[in-house]
Design an enzyme around this catalytic site. Structure first.
Site, PDB file in Angstrom:
ATOM      1  N   SER A  61       0.809  -1.227   0.000  1.00  0.00           N
ATOM      2  CA  SER A  61       0.000   0.000   0.000  1.00  0.00           C
ATOM      3  C   SER A  61       0.838   1.272   0.000  1.00  0.00           C
ATOM      4  O   SER A  61       1.809   1.399   0.750  1.00  0.00           O
ATOM      5  CB  SER A  61      -0.918   0.010   1.230  1.00  0.00           C
ATOM      6  N   SER A  88      -0.692   4.109   0.708  1.00  0.00           N
ATOM      7  CA  SER A  88      -1.471   5.050   1.524  1.00  0.00           C
ATOM      8  C   SER A  88      -0.678   5.632   2.693  1.00  0.00           C
ATOM      9  O   SER A  88      -0.791   6.841   2.962  1.00  0.00           O
ATOM     10  CB  SER A  88      -2.755   4.377   2.021  1.00  0.00           C
ATOM     11  N   THR A 137      -9.419  -1.147   1.994  1.00  0.00           N
ATOM     12  CA  THR A 137      -9.186  -1.568   0.618  1.00  0.00           C
ATOM     13  C   THR A 137      -9.508  -3.052   0.463  1.00  0.00           C
ATOM     14  O   THR A 137     -10.058  -3.674   1.376  1.00  0.00           O
ATOM     15  CB  THR A 137      -7.739  -1.188   0.173  1.00  0.00           C
ATOM     16  N   LYS A 165     -14.137  -3.673   1.405  1.00  0.00           N
ATOM     17  CA  LYS A 165     -14.979  -2.478   1.228  1.00  0.00           C
ATOM     18  C   LYS A 165     -16.464  -2.769   1.459  1.00  0.00           C
ATOM     19  O   LYS A 165     -17.190  -1.924   1.980  1.00  0.00           O
ATOM     20  CB  LYS A 165     -14.781  -1.889  -0.169  1.00  0.00           C
ATOM     21  N   ASN A 175     -14.825   3.028   1.517  1.00  0.00           N
ATOM     22  CA  ASN A 175     -13.354   3.018   1.531  1.00  0.00           C
ATOM     23  C   ASN A 175     -12.783   3.938   2.597  1.00  0.00           C
ATOM     24  O   ASN A 175     -11.565   4.013   2.765  1.00  0.00           O
ATOM     25  CB  ASN A 175     -12.767   3.367   0.154  1.00  0.00           C
ATOM     26  N   ASP A 208     -13.816   7.020  -3.649  1.00  0.00           N
ATOM     27  CA  ASP A 208     -13.209   6.566  -4.911  1.00  0.00           C
ATOM     28  C   ASP A 208     -13.728   7.362  -6.115  1.00  0.00           C
ATOM     29  O   ASP A 208     -12.951   7.761  -6.990  1.00  0.00           O
ATOM     30  CB  ASP A 208     -13.502   5.074  -5.146  1.00  0.00           C
ATOM     31  N   ALA A 241     -17.854  -4.348 -13.114  1.00  0.00           N
ATOM     32  CA  ALA A 241     -19.038  -4.075 -12.299  1.00  0.00           C
ATOM     33  C   ALA A 241     -18.791  -4.494 -10.855  1.00  0.00           C
ATOM     34  O   ALA A 241     -19.715  -4.863 -10.135  1.00  0.00           O
ATOM     35  CB  ALA A 241     -20.256  -4.813 -12.881  1.00  0.00           C
ATOM     36  N   GLY A 242     -17.528  -4.456 -10.433  1.00  0.00           N
ATOM     37  CA  GLY A 242     -17.169  -4.812  -9.059  1.00  0.00           C
ATOM     38  C   GLY A 242     -17.217  -3.585  -8.160  1.00  0.00           C
ATOM     39  O   GLY A 242     -17.854  -2.575  -8.489  1.00  0.00           O
ATOM     40  N   GLY A 243     -16.527  -3.678  -7.013  1.00  0.00           N
ATOM     41  CA  GLY A 243     -16.574  -2.614  -6.011  1.00  0.00           C
ATOM     42  C   GLY A 243     -16.132  -1.269  -6.551  1.00  0.00           C
ATOM     43  O   GLY A 243     -16.764  -0.244  -6.262  1.00  0.00           O
ATOM     44  N   GLY A 280      -4.121   4.710 -12.655  1.00  0.00           N
ATOM     45  CA  GLY A 280      -4.942   5.124 -11.520  1.00  0.00           C
ATOM     46  C   GLY A 280      -4.179   5.740 -10.354  1.00  0.00           C
ATOM     47  O   GLY A 280      -4.761   5.909  -9.279  1.00  0.00           O
TER      48      GLY A 280
END
Ligand code: NDP
Length: 276
Positions: free
Chosen positions: A15, A17, A62, A66, A87, A102, A128-130, A239
């Site tokens: 991560s 973050s 994450t 979520k 998130n 997000d 079409a996920g989270g 991203g």
């Protein structure tokens, strides 16, 4: 003692973050600590409670927690409610507030950092996920002319679209139905890039001047971005900007201050280049 924040995930060692929030805290002169916590697959709720008991003020969440965070939160923001995923958590005397930053992060990266216009444009969202659930609402709020969600399991794309049934511009389909269509903005919100795969995309998807955006980021170009380049997409983006922007939105929620994301994005890009 410094205010404590963290990110929960599994795995979590990779991560970025902690580095992002340390940079924000230094920039905004905030006395806080931010750590990465590995939660067991069936131990997320216990890990959150233990962190609160130890004085935690807030957390990011994450993969793969979520949706569990969405269920655990005692209050939800409207955008988290709609996304079905959380998130960012804020812990205070009234309980556990869940938000989803997000979508705001993606929109800010697209529109502010990349100067991309969404209103009136033809937009394709893959997956079409989270992550797709989190970004669809804010994308629709920007009033695209056409908004298509394509997913491998078509029923999942249909379910996601149903949650936004009022949006006239919105359609859901499988990959074969994309043949013959082209888009100004194509966003890859599948996890295919994580495992070195490419969704089965037909040729001709990218309109002249189009932007291809992969939510995934890393040291190497993803298969999706390589495909987009070969197919003539005018611009490519990963991203990393979204990651920093969603973190800035979480920081604002926790501390009431909005950090300048540009130097932090630049720092992470420089670190990635020097690690190559
Ligand atoms: P999920 O596991 O919730 O969803 C995965 C999605 O990818 C599903 O739609 C799935 O389709 C699809 N998929 C997986 N493999 C393939 C494949 N080989 N071909 C086509 N479709 C595939 O993941 P998330 O939504 O949470 O995450 C998606 C991506 O977004 C990840 O790469 C993640 O790292 C990234 N992300 C980046 C963020 C950032 O800040 N930059 C923030 C959040 C996520 P199906 O339903 O048919 O199985």
């Amino acid at each position: 003692m410094s205010d404590r924040y963290c990110v929960f995930g599994n795995p979590i060692g990779h991560s970025k973050s902690p580095a992002i929030h340390a940079a924000f805290a230094a920039q905004c002169r905030q006395d806080l600590s931010y750590e990465a916590i590995l939660a067991a697959p069936d131990g997320f709720a216990d890990a959150v409670r233990a962190f609160i008991a130890a004085g935690g003020r807030g957390a990011n969440v994450t993969v793969p927690f979520k949706e569990q965070a969405w269920r655990l939160a005692t209050r939800l923001s409207p955008r988290a409610e709609l996304a079905g995923a959380v998130n960012t958590l804020v812990f205070d005397h009234s309980g556990m507030f869940g938000d989803n930053t997000d979508g705001a992060g993606l929109l800010r990266d697209l529109t502010v950092n990349l100067g991309c216009r969404i209103a009136g444009q033809r937009v394709l969202l893959l997956g079409a996920g989270g992550a797709a659930r989190g970004v669809l609402g804010p994308l629709l709020d920007s009033r695209p002319g056409v908004m298509v969600i394509a997913n491998r399991r078509v029923a999942r794309a249909g379910d996601l679209a149903q949650g936004f049934a009022g949006a006239a511009s919105l359609r859901a389909c499988g990959y074969p139905e994309l043949a013959g269509q082209s888009f100004d903005l194509v966003i890859n919100a599948t996890s295919a890039s994580l495992v070195g795969e490419l969704p089965p995309l037909p040729a001709g998807l990218f309109a002249p001047a189009s932007l291809a955006y992969d939510l995934m980021y890393g040291e190497c170009e993803t298969l999706f971005l390589a495909f987009a380049r070969n197919q003539g997409a005018a611009r490519l983006a990963d991203g990393l900007g979204m990651l920093v922007e969603q973190a800035a939105e979480a920081f604002h929620l926790w501390r009431g201050l909005r950090p300048d994301s540009a130097p932090v994005i630049a720092m992470l890009r420089a670190t990635a280049v020097s690690a190559r």
